[in-house]
Design a protein around this motif. Structure first.
Motif, short mmCIF file in Angstrom:
data_model
loop_
_atom_site.label_atom_id
_atom_site.label_comp_id
_atom_site.label_asym_id
_atom_site.label_seq_id
_atom_site.Cartn_x
_atom_site.Cartn_y
_atom_site.Cartn_z
N UNK A 130 0.85 -1.18 0.00
CA UNK A 130 0.00 0.00 0.00
C UNK A 130 0.89 1.24 0.00
N UNK A 131 0.58 2.22 -0.85
CA UNK A 131 1.47 3.39 -0.92
C UNK A 131 1.55 4.16 0.39
N UNK A 133 0.76 2.74 3.63
CA UNK A 133 1.14 1.94 4.79
C UNK A 133 2.22 0.91 4.49
N UNK A 134 2.55 0.74 3.23
CA UNK A 134 3.52 -0.29 2.88
C UNK A 134 2.92 -1.66 3.04
N UNK A 135 3.79 -2.62 3.31
CA UNK A 135 3.36 -4.01 3.46
C UNK A 135 3.10 -4.36 4.93
N UNK A 136 3.66 -3.60 5.84
CA UNK A 136 3.73 -3.98 7.25
C UNK A 136 2.36 -4.13 7.90
N UNK A 138 1.02 -3.25 11.15
CA UNK A 138 1.31 -2.50 12.37
C UNK A 138 0.05 -2.42 13.23
N UNK A 164 2.49 -7.75 15.72
CA UNK A 164 2.83 -6.88 14.59
C UNK A 164 4.03 -7.46 13.85
N UNK A 165 4.01 -7.35 12.53
CA UNK A 165 5.09 -7.98 11.76
C UNK A 165 5.30 -7.24 10.45
N UNK A 166 6.43 -7.52 9.85
CA UNK A 166 6.81 -6.80 8.62
C UNK A 166 6.42 -7.60 7.38
N UNK A 167 5.86 -8.78 7.57
CA UNK A 167 5.42 -9.57 6.42
C UNK A 167 3.98 -9.24 6.05
N UNK A 236 8.35 -12.41 22.28
CA UNK A 236 9.25 -11.77 21.31
C UNK A 236 10.17 -10.75 21.97
N UNK B 344 10.41 -2.79 20.72
CA UNK B 344 11.41 -3.77 20.30
C UNK B 344 12.81 -3.26 20.67
N UNK B 356 14.09 -5.25 7.66
CA UNK B 356 12.79 -5.80 7.26
C UNK B 356 11.70 -4.74 7.36
N UNK B 360 9.25 -3.02 4.51
CA UNK B 360 7.80 -3.22 4.62
C UNK B 360 7.03 -1.91 4.75
N UNK B 361 7.71 -0.84 5.11
CA UNK B 361 7.03 0.44 5.31
C UNK B 361 7.18 1.29 4.04
N UNK B 362 6.32 2.30 3.88
CA UNK B 362 6.24 2.93 2.55
C UNK B 362 7.44 3.76 2.14
#
Lengths: 365, 554
Positions: A130-131, A133-136, A138, A164-167, A236, B344, B356, B360-362
């Motif tokens: 997403x432009x 929010x990106x992929x993350x 959150x 929450x994750x970056x994938x 984590x 974190x 990572x 993943x962020x824009x």
């Protein structure tokens, strides 16, 4: 224009202006102030605040969201109230619960949908890139998201079970309700690759990170999801807080996510988990009874009083509150989120004003 | 809780100090109390290490732990109460080991080990509630009614100066630079504090000794930074974003920044500095990374808005952290001594998660029009043109130097420093270190000949550079530092600044102007001592202070 001042629980003063034609929630959002809200139609009570001074017109809303007693005490819903004068309001949430940007609305695709026990589905989604929010993915562990089926009037809220994750992955544990609209979609239509709309994250049922007390989680059915999310985050982050989990279902065949609970121990060695079955018709070596009964038993042990994080049906919340009160746990150390069947009205809050993190908008089914 | 270690501490007619459930910095009472207990156990550790060292025995792990532990207690560094429980247990373990080390060394020297008093025999509780109950025994003001406010104030000056020394020494240590004399000074100060001194004179002497130790620490840090990354060079730094994925690195730690640059090499991620990491762009080995894209934002107190607007992960490598807001809480990482419950944390320099997150962020959707500022006037750059500087002074082109340096802060009154820089006459040069410069470092001050009028000498950690320049100029002119046409206008905020001030005093530098308020732990009597012995003055009105400085120099 009228001046509105919203005083948060932690003492912050948030000011915005409102005219007589817009709801207070609309006025706040126009000023880039985004208080917690969910249904926006007077049905859930998430945006309930207390009027200290001034006049506001309260439009029709569900008695489940705002009882007569609450109205008499000056409570209003931001989504169903219009200012009639300058207003002073107090909130039961902290300043950090107020956003400064609109709630994200994103698309995601189903990457996994699988039965867990006899009544539960594990649904895993992946956000599309997403432009904005990106992929993350959150969110704060313990929050929920509202899922909508594109092109269909089906929208339901579920707690996130992962962290929450970056994938961009979102994991949900969903109880299948006979006759439930979303349940029907999941059972009959949903397949891997199908697209869903995700509104959120939402909610304030999250860890009080600054608290020093042990954390005990009481979960009924899919109320396990937010507890699992919070516990996984603790693992984590190598969080040293002592912690316990009391997780229960009605029957043995309904049990689910036991592997996830077991896996937690690797990162959270201090975790003590008690799995409860209320009516074990077959051989069952675990606790026979409800999570609140197991909690009551454990609270008889010596030790510092824990903070309680409770999620499940209203009866479990009520029972846990009684148990906690009898054990001398202060009301403001109980954090709860209740859910109720999708098609019925959302249960009203029975907790006293000032209760933290009561978000009755999470619906199962 | 009770804490008055920083400039923003609560002040009222009844006195100064944060004593409620939360300090002005956001530190809660439990964390503040646990920090007190940690420092108390560290005093015990320092006592044994001090006595062991006198017998020729040392414990590197214990010494390094002291630096780290003290660093965690600086203002706006670590707010994670649970972390302090772990650190207290670790301190107690190391203290017990140091006791054994001392006793072995004493026996080897045919001496009877001394039964050390105070913190050496303090037994920390095993759980959180027990530790909190012990906080009273560790509080800085525990015997104020007996010893009086002046002694408490001086003990505080030593303790807080010590924190600054430890922070600088820790920064140097992570880059491999250690000095035995720093450890000896730290242990000496802790041994003194553990004995709960009641006399003014030894405490004053200790404060100046710490100032000298801090000079060594700053020298070690300078050697560490230049040794690892080269000598800072005058450099233009972009202060507007470029399109693409992005990481923001804040704090002071060049090593962490370097590791992040390595981890992001050839990954299409731009790395931006924030706050006190701006000077990193001047180091040859850091600026050689093409994806060190620029500096984003200003001083630390603006971070909540700046971090919220930044479209990528943020790494806080050392002070100064403010309570993370919801909009960026999920994408801010802490590293090293820094901490906040629920964030974190990267303890061992593995920044792969940050990479990572950045992917993943824009990131920034487009380029913003390029704007730059010039930095990198460390001691080598300035002394490289010393002949021109000296000529300009002798020719009357440069009338005076103002070192306008130190920390920025949110409290009112700090516009004094930008006013001062803006009002400084055109025939004066402004040297600056620390984040106070963000108030004026984008202003155009012009040049004197080829020399820019504003010379950015680096972080607060680079105060050594300024002192070397002053010393070399004094040598060149054949005068003492106090006879140079140089005035120091210092904005203080926290304990690194306290350590630098002690260094200035220890080196005999006089007439420093300090503000925006004087440290709350200094009583009127102690301030008088500093005024009489060192000519310290509070800042006043910028124009009048400039006039007074120029008049004194004339």
């Amino acid at each position: 224009m009228f001046k509105v001042e919203l005083l948060t629980r932690d003492g912050a003063s948030i000011a915005f202006e409102a005219d007589a034609t817009q709801t207070l929630l609309e006025a706040a959002e126009r000023a880039s102030v985004y208080p917690p809200s969910s249904c926006r139609e007077g049905g859930c009570g998430v945006c309930r605040v207390t009027k200290v001074s001034g006049d506001a017109e309260l439009l029709s809303c569900s008695s489940a969201a705002l009882s007569e007693k609450e109205r008499a005490a000056g409570d209003i819903l931001l989504c169903r109230s219009r200012a009639r004068s300058d207003l002073q309001l107090t909130a039961t949430f902290d300043q950090t619960a107020i956003g400064s940007a609109p709630e994200p609305v994103r698309t995601a695709r189903i990457v996994e949908i699988a039965p867990q026990g006899s009544t539960t589905l594990r649904l895993v989604l992946q956000y599309s890139d997403d432009p904005t929010f990106g992929q993350a993915a959150q969110f704060v562990a313990g929050q929920y998201a509202e899922l909508a089926v594109p092109g269909a009037p089906i929208k339901r809220s579920y707690s996130l079970a992962n962290t929450p994750n970056w994938d961009g992955l979102l994991e949900f544990l969903i109880r299948i309700q006979p006759g439930g609209a979303f349940s029907g979609y999941l059972r009959e239509t949903a397949t891997a690759g199908a697209e869903l709309i995700v509104h959120g994250p939402k909610g304030q049922f999250t860890l009080d990170e600054s608290a020093l007390a042990p954390r005990w989680f009481v979960a009924g059915g899919t109320g396990l999801a937010p507890a699992l999310s919070m516990l996984r985050q603790m693992a984590e982050f190598a969080d040293p807080h002592p912690c316990r989990l009391f997780f229960g279902v009605n029957r043995v065949e309904e049990l689910f996510a036991l592997d996830a609970i077991e896996a937690l121990r690797a990162g959270l060695p201090q975790l003590q988990a008690t799995v409860c079955v209320w009516k074990p018709e077959v051989a069952w070596s675990g606790f026979a009874g409800t999570p609140s009964e197991a909690l009551a038993k454990s609270l008889k042990e010596e030790g510092p009083r824990p903070d309680l994080y409770v999620c499940g049906p209203p009866a479990l919340i009520a029972a846990t509150n009684s148990v906690a009160a009898a054990a001398g746990i202060a009301q403001d150390r109980i954090f709860s989120e209740k859910f109720s069947p999708a098609e019925g009205p959302v249960e009203k809050s029975t907790e006293p004003p000032g209760r933290r993190h009561l978000w009755p908008g999470v619906i199962v089914g | 809780m009770f804490c008055y270690q920083c400039e923003q501490t609560f002040r009222s007619d009844e006195g100064a100090g944060c004593a409620g459930t939360k300090g002005m910095c956001g530190k809660d009472a439990a964390t503040a109390d646990l920090q007190d207990v940690l420092l108390h156990v560290c005093e015990g550790l320092g006592q044994y290490l001090h006595h062991a060292r006198a017998l020729g025995a040392t414990d590197a792990e214990g010494d390094r732990f002291l630096l780290f532990a003290f660093f965690t207690t600086l203002t706006n560094v670590n707010f994670n109460a649970a972390r302090f429980v772990q650190l207290i247990a670790e301190a107690a373990r190391l203290r017990d080991r140091a006791r054994a080390l001392y006793e072995r060394a004493a026996r080897a020297a045919a001496k009877i080990p001394e039964n050390l008093p105070g913190a050496a025999v303090f037994v920390p509780a095993s759980d959180m509630n027990g530790l909190l109950a012990q906080a009273g025994e560790a509080a800085i003001r525990k015997d104020a009614a007996i010893v009086g406010e002046d002694v408490i104030g001086l003990r505080s000056l030593v303790l807080y100066g010590l924190k600054g020394v430890c922070a600088y020494a820790h920064h140097a240590r992570v880059l491999g630079e250690e000095r035995p004399e720093i450890y000896a000074a730290v242990e000496h100060a802790l041994d003194l504090l553990a004995r709960e001194p009641k006399d003014i004179e030894p405490l004053l002497e200790e404060a100046l000794a710490l100032g000298r130790a801090n000079f060594v620490a700053m020298e070690a840090l300078d050697a560490a930074n230049t040794g690892a990354f080269g000598t800072p060079q005058p450099t233009q730094v972009r202060v507007t974003p470029v399109k693409g994925k992005a990481i923001l690195v804040s704090g002071h730690d060049l090593k962490d920044l370097h590791e992040i640059l390595e981890a992001t090499k050839d990954k299409g991620i731009n790395v931006y500095t924030h706050g006190e990491l701006l000077p990193a762009h001047a180091y040859p080995k850091l600026k050689a990374y093409p994806h060190l894209a620029g500096n984003y934002g200003g001083a630390w107190q603006d971070q909540q808005k700046e971090f919220a607007d930044f479209p990528g992960p943020i790494v806080m490598t050392s002070n100064c952290l403010i309570e993370p807001q919801a909009r960026y809480r999920g994408r801010i990482f802490t590293a090293g001594p820094v901490g906040w419950a629920g964030l974190r944390h990267i303890a061992e320099g593995d920044f792969s998660q940050v990479v990572q997150a950045a992917l993943a962020l824009p990131g920034f959707p487009e380029d913003v029009e390029e704007k730059t500022i010039t930095i990198g006037f460390g001691r080598t750059a300035v002394l490289g043109v010393a002949d021109k500087v000296i000529e300009a002074v002798k020719a009357g082109q440069i009338r005076h130097f103002f070192l306008v340096g130190g920390c920025d802060g949110a409290a009112p009154g700090r516009n004094y420093y930008s006013d001062f820089a803006d009002e400084a006459p055109d025939d004066t040069v402004i040297l600056t270190i620390g984040c106070g410069k963000y108030r004026f470092n984008k202003h155009d001050f012009g040049t004197i000949g080829e020399l820019p009028r504003l010379l950015d000498m680096g972080q607060c950690n680079d105060a050594y550079s300024a002192l070397v320049v002053a010393t070399k100029l004094a040598e060149a002119f054949g005068v003492g530092v106090n006879e140079l046409p140089l005035s120091l206008i210092v904005s203080w905020f926290e304990q690194k600044a306290a350590a630098v001030l002690l260094t200035l005093l220890a080196l005999g530098v006089r007439n420093v102007r300090l503000g925006p308020t004087l440290p709350a732990f200094l009583t009127p009597a102690l301030v008088n001592v500093l005024v009489e012995k060192f000519g310290i003055q509070p800042i006043g009105e910028a124009k009048a202070d400039i006039a007074a400085a120029l008049a004194r120099a004339a």
